[in-house]
Design a protein around this motif. Structure first.
Motif, PDB file in Angstrom:
ATOM      1  N   VAL A  28      41.804  -0.461 -15.129  1.00  0.00           N
ATOM      2  CA  VAL A  28      40.380   0.265 -14.893  1.00  0.00           C
ATOM      3  C   VAL A  28      39.789   1.097 -15.897  1.00  0.00           C
ATOM      4  CG1 VAL A  28      40.469   2.964 -12.979  1.00  0.00           C
ATOM      5  CG2 VAL A  28      42.956   1.464 -13.428  1.00  0.00           C
ATOM      6  N   GLY A  29      38.391   0.228 -15.620  1.00  0.00           N
ATOM      7  CA  GLY A  29      37.448   0.479 -16.469  1.00  0.00           C
ATOM      8  C   GLY A  29      37.150   2.327 -16.763  1.00  0.00           C
ATOM      9  N   ARG A  30      36.624   2.891 -17.828  1.00  0.00           N
ATOM     10  CA  ARG A  30      35.805   3.683 -18.390  1.00  0.00           C
ATOM     11  C   ARG A  30      35.077   3.665 -16.631  1.00  0.00           C
ATOM     12  NH1 ARG A  30      34.668   3.750 -24.175  1.00  0.00           N
ATOM     13  NH2 ARG A  30      36.839   4.049 -24.676  1.00  0.00           N
ATOM     14  N   GLY A  31      35.037   4.924 -15.832  1.00  0.00           N
ATOM     15  CA  GLY A  31      34.089   5.419 -14.879  1.00  0.00           C
ATOM     16  C   GLY A  31      34.352   4.562 -14.148  1.00  0.00           C
ATOM     17  N   GLU A  32      36.026   3.749 -13.827  1.00  0.00           N
ATOM     18  CA  GLU A  32      36.040   3.171 -12.223  1.00  0.00           C
ATOM     19  C   GLU A  32      36.909   3.511 -11.591  1.00  0.00           C
ATOM     20  OE1 GLU A  32      37.749  -1.175 -13.651  1.00  0.00           O
ATOM     21  OE2 GLU A  32      35.004  -1.649 -14.238  1.00  0.00           O
ATOM     22  N   VAL A  33      37.279   3.582 -10.383  1.00  0.00           N
ATOM     23  CA  VAL A  33      38.463   3.655  -9.497  1.00  0.00           C
ATOM     24  C   VAL A  33      39.083   2.661  -9.050  1.00  0.00           C
ATOM     25  CG1 VAL A  33      39.077   5.651  -7.510  1.00  0.00           C
ATOM     26  CG2 VAL A  33      37.002   6.018  -9.058  1.00  0.00           C
ATOM     27  N   LEU A  34      40.893   3.025 -10.344  1.00  0.00           N
ATOM     28  CA  LEU A  34      41.747   2.192  -8.647  1.00  0.00           C
ATOM     29  C   LEU A  34      42.073   2.977  -7.708  1.00  0.00           C
ATOM     30  CD1 LEU A  34      43.851  -0.483  -8.218  1.00  0.00           C
ATOM     31  CD2 LEU A  34      45.398   0.852 -10.146  1.00  0.00           C
ATOM     32  N   THR A  35      42.574   2.519  -6.385  1.00  0.00           N
ATOM     33  CA  THR A  35      42.762   3.430  -5.486  1.00  0.00           C
ATOM     34  C   THR A  35      44.006   2.964  -4.397  1.00  0.00           C
ATOM     35  OG1 THR A  35      40.216   3.576  -4.503  1.00  0.00           O
ATOM     36  CG2 THR A  35      42.305   3.887  -2.918  1.00  0.00           C
ATOM     37  N   VAL A  36      45.105   3.521  -4.753  1.00  0.00           N
ATOM     38  CA  VAL A  36      46.220   3.029  -4.689  1.00  0.00           C
ATOM     39  C   VAL A  36      46.709   3.720  -2.537  1.00  0.00           C
ATOM     40  CG1 VAL A  36      48.882   2.908  -4.902  1.00  0.00           C
ATOM     41  CG2 VAL A  36      47.745   2.919  -6.733  1.00  0.00           C
ATOM     42  N   MET A  37      46.849   2.693  -1.688  1.00  0.00           N
ATOM     43  CA  MET A  37      47.135   3.608  -0.219  1.00  0.00           C
ATOM     44  C   MET A  37      47.919   3.033  -0.139  1.00  0.00           C
ATOM     45  SD  MET A  37      43.660   2.805   1.133  1.00  0.00           S
ATOM     46  CE  MET A  37      43.781   3.787   2.203  1.00  0.00           C
ATOM     47  N   GLY A  38      48.527   3.372   1.237  1.00  0.00           N
ATOM     48  CA  GLY A  38      49.822   3.247   1.381  1.00  0.00           C
ATOM     49  C   GLY A  38      50.400   4.570   2.598  1.00  0.00           C
ATOM     50  N   PRO A  39      51.506   4.436   3.291  1.00  0.00           N
ATOM     51  CA  PRO A  39      51.883   5.547   4.550  1.00  0.00           C
ATOM     52  C   PRO A  39      52.099   6.124   3.229  1.00  0.00           C
ATOM     53  CG  PRO A  39      53.404   3.603   4.526  1.00  0.00           C
ATOM     54  CD  PRO A  39      52.289   3.189   3.675  1.00  0.00           C
ATOM     55  N   SER A  40      52.550   7.392   4.387  1.00  0.00           N
ATOM     56  CA  SER A  40      53.352   8.510   3.236  1.00  0.00           C
ATOM     57  C   SER A  40      55.643   8.015   2.519  1.00  0.00           C
ATOM     58  CB  SER A  40      53.825   9.851   3.778  1.00  0.00           C
ATOM     59  OG  SER A  40      53.008  10.601   4.907  1.00  0.00           O
ATOM     60  N   GLY A  41      55.505   8.873   2.058  1.00  0.00           N
ATOM     61  CA  GLY A  41      57.350   7.705   0.937  1.00  0.00           C
ATOM     62  C   GLY A  41      57.049   6.766   0.923  1.00  0.00           C
ATOM     63  N   SER A  42      55.329   5.829   0.626  1.00  0.00           N
ATOM     64  CA  SER A  42      55.691   4.772   0.247  1.00  0.00           C
ATOM     65  C   SER A  42      55.696   4.359  -1.622  1.00  0.00           C
ATOM     66  CB  SER A  42      54.265   4.242   0.616  1.00  0.00           C
ATOM     67  OG  SER A  42      53.202   4.768   0.803  1.00  0.00           O
ATOM     68  N   GLY A  43      55.211   5.329  -2.094  1.00  0.00           N
ATOM     69  CA  GLY A  43      55.639   5.607  -3.714  1.00  0.00           C
ATOM     70  C   GLY A  43      54.290   5.769  -4.356  1.00  0.00           C
ATOM     71  N   LYS A  44      53.283   5.957  -3.650  1.00  0.00           N
ATOM     72  CA  LYS A  44      51.846   6.105  -3.786  1.00  0.00           C
ATOM     73  C   LYS A  44      52.180   7.845  -5.308  1.00  0.00           C
ATOM     74  CE  LYS A  44      49.382   7.040  -0.388  1.00  0.00           C
ATOM     75  NZ  LYS A  44      50.618   7.407   0.608  1.00  0.00           N
ATOM     76  N   SER A  45      52.779   8.844  -4.879  1.00  0.00           N
ATOM     77  CA  SER A  45      52.679  10.220  -5.266  1.00  0.00           C
ATOM     78  C   SER A  45      53.754   9.414  -6.589  1.00  0.00           C
ATOM     79  CB  SER A  45      52.832  11.208  -4.252  1.00  0.00           C
ATOM     80  OG  SER A  45      51.950  11.441  -4.051  1.00  0.00           O
ATOM     81  N   THR A  46      54.259   8.599  -6.629  1.00  0.00           N
ATOM     82  CA  THR A  46      55.016   8.447  -8.075  1.00  0.00           C
ATOM     83  C   THR A  46      54.520   7.516  -8.691  1.00  0.00           C
ATOM     84  OG1 THR A  46      57.045   8.300  -6.208  1.00  0.00           O
ATOM     85  CG2 THR A  46      57.713   7.550  -7.733  1.00  0.00           C
ATOM     86  N   LEU A  47      53.919   6.518  -8.565  1.00  0.00           N
ATOM     87  CA  LEU A  47      53.087   5.574  -9.388  1.00  0.00           C
ATOM     88  C   LEU A  47      52.307   7.072 -10.196  1.00  0.00           C
ATOM     89  CD1 LEU A  47      51.836   3.343 -11.121  1.00  0.00           C
ATOM     90  CD2 LEU A  47      50.141   3.515  -8.951  1.00  0.00           C
ATOM     91  N   LEU A  48      51.539   7.855  -9.225  1.00  0.00           N
ATOM     92  CA  LEU A  48      51.080   9.009 -10.386  1.00  0.00           C
ATOM     93  C   LEU A  48      51.561   9.792 -11.099  1.00  0.00           C
ATOM     94  CD1 LEU A  48      48.314  10.580  -7.989  1.00  0.00           C
ATOM     95  CD2 LEU A  48      48.635   8.381  -9.652  1.00  0.00           C
ATOM     96  N   ALA A  49      52.676  10.219 -10.816  1.00  0.00           N
ATOM     97  CA  ALA A  49      54.289  10.470 -11.848  1.00  0.00           C
ATOM     98  C   ALA A  49      54.868   9.771 -12.882  1.00  0.00           C
ATOM     99  CB  ALA A  49      54.578  11.217 -10.432  1.00  0.00           C
ATOM    100  N   TYR A  50      54.374   8.609 -12.906  1.00  0.00           N
ATOM    101  CA  TYR A  50      55.241   8.566 -13.573  1.00  0.00           C
ATOM    102  C   TYR A  50      53.422   7.371 -14.479  1.00  0.00           C
ATOM    103  CZ  TYR A  50      56.657   3.519 -16.597  1.00  0.00           C
ATOM    104  OH  TYR A  50      57.272   2.562 -17.428  1.00  0.00           O
ATOM    105  N   ILE A  51      52.343   7.338 -14.597  1.00  0.00           N
ATOM    106  CA  ILE A  51      51.585   7.670 -15.585  1.00  0.00           C
ATOM    107  C   ILE A  51      51.360   8.254 -16.448  1.00  0.00           C
ATOM    108  CG2 ILE A  51      48.546   7.261 -16.065  1.00  0.00           C
ATOM    109  CD1 ILE A  51      49.336   5.083 -12.786  1.00  0.00           C
ATOM    110  N   GLY A  52      51.823   9.963 -14.864  1.00  0.00           N
ATOM    111  CA  GLY A  52      50.790  11.133 -16.144  1.00  0.00           C
ATOM    112  C   GLY A  52      52.019  11.694 -16.793  1.00  0.00           C
ATOM    113  N   GLY A  53      53.274  10.964 -16.241  1.00  0.00           N
ATOM    114  CA  GLY A  53      54.779  11.255 -17.580  1.00  0.00           C
ATOM    115  C   GLY A  53      55.509  12.377 -17.042  1.00  0.00           C
ATOM    116  N   PHE A  54      55.629  13.053 -15.580  1.00  0.00           N
ATOM    117  CA  PHE A  54      56.035  13.560 -14.803  1.00  0.00           C
ATOM    118  C   PHE A  54      56.853  13.356 -13.900  1.00  0.00           C
ATOM    119  CE2 PHE A  54      51.917  14.373 -13.088  1.00  0.00           C
ATOM    120  CZ  PHE A  54      52.280  14.038 -11.812  1.00  0.00           C
ATOM    121  N   LEU A  55      57.423  11.348 -14.271  1.00  0.00           N
ATOM    122  CA  LEU A  55      58.367  11.472 -12.707  1.00  0.00           C
ATOM    123  C   LEU A  55      59.668  11.794 -12.708  1.00  0.00           C
ATOM    124  CD1 LEU A  55      58.259   8.753 -11.033  1.00  0.00           C
ATOM    125  CD2 LEU A  55      59.719   7.422 -12.922  1.00  0.00           C
TER     126      LEU A  55
END
Length: 215
Positions: A28-55
Motif C-alpha cells: 500500500v503506497g503512500r496516499g493509497e488505500v487498500l480496501t478489505v471487504m467481507g461479511p461480519s465475522g470474516s476477519g476484516k477487523s482482525t486484520l487491522l488489529a494485527y497490523i496495529g499490534g493489538f490482536l
C-alpha cells in the motif's frame, strides 16, 4: 515510489481455532488505500488489529508488517504509530472539542498552550473554527467524524487503519466524510487500510480491493 515506501504486508495469515480467516500479501503506497471487504465475522477487523499490534491472543497469526522498510511486526501497539478510526468517533466527554485533539499531540511538540493552539488550528483546517470550547456532545455526526480524524492526524501516524468509519453517517455525510478523509490521507502521504462491507466505500477509496469470507 520505491518498494520500501508505504506499507508492506507480507505473508499475513490469521487463524482462529485452526480455521484460516485471512491470507494476504499487499503493498500500500503512500496516499493509497487498500480496501478489505467481507461479511461480519470474516476477519476484516482482525486484520487491522494485527497490523496495529493489538490482536487478541486467541488468534494465531504470522507474517510481516513493514512501513517504509521498517519492520513493525514485533513492536508494541504504541510504538507502531498507526492512526485508527472506528465506527464511533470515541470523543472524550470530559474534554472540550479542542482538548480532544490536543490530548493526541505529542508532548514534545510544545507546551500545553502550544498544543492547544495546534488543536485550534487543526479545527480550523477541518472547517470547525470556533468550536474548540464546545462540548463534543453538541456536535453533529459529521463534525464528530472530522474531530476524530484531526485527532488521529495530530498524533503523527505513519499509517491509517479505518474500521468502517462511515457506517453510522447518513448518505450525504458519508460521501462528504469519505472525500475529506481520502483526500487528507493522499495529501499527508499516508498508506490506508480500510475495512468495510459497503461497495460505495471501496469505490470512493479508488484502490485495490481484497475480499475475505466469500463462500
Amino acid at each position: 515510489m520505491t518498494k520500501t515506501e508505504g506499507l508492506a504486508l507480507d505473508g499475513i495469515t490469521i487463524r482462529l481455532g485452526g480455521r484460516r480467516l485471512i491470507a494476504l500479501d499487499a503493498q500500500v503506497g503512500r496516499g493509497e488505500v487498500l480496501t478489505v471487504m467481507g461479511p461480519s465475522g470474516s476477519g476484516k477487523s482482525t486484520l487491522l488489529a494485527y497490523i496495529g499490534g493489538f490482536l487478541d491472543p486467541a488468534f494465531e497469526a504470522e507474517g510481516s508488517v513493514r512501513i517504509d522498510g521498517s519492520d513493525l511486526t514485533g513492536l508494541a501497539a504504541e510504538d507502531r504509530h498507526a492512526g485508527i478510526l472506528f465506527q464511533d468517533p470515541l470523543l472524550f466527554p470530559h474534554l472540550d472539542v479542542a482538548g480532544n485533539i490536543a490530548i493526541a499531540i505529542p508532548q514534545h511538540s510544545g507546551s500545553r498552550r502550544d498544543r492547544r493552539r495546534m488543536a485550534e488550528a487543526a479545527l480550523a483546517d477541518a472547517g470547525l473554527e470556533g468550536f474548540g470550547d464546545a462540548d463534543p456532545d453538541t456536535l453533529s455526526g459529521g463534525q464528530k467524524a472530522r474531530v476524530a480524524l484531526q485527532r488521529v492526524l495530530m498524533s503523527r501516524p505513519r499509517l491509517l487503519l479505518l474500521d468502517e468509519p462511515f457506517s453510522k453517517l447518513d448518505a450525504h455525510l458519508r460521501e462528504q466524510t469519505r472525500q475529506m478523509l481520502f483526500a487528507t490521507a493522499r495529501q499527508a502521504g499516508l498508506p490506508v487500510v480500510l475495512v468495510t462491507h459497503d461497495e460505495a466505500d471501496a469505490a470512493a477509496a479508488n484502490g485495490r480491493v481484497h475480499r475475505v469470507g466469500d463462500s
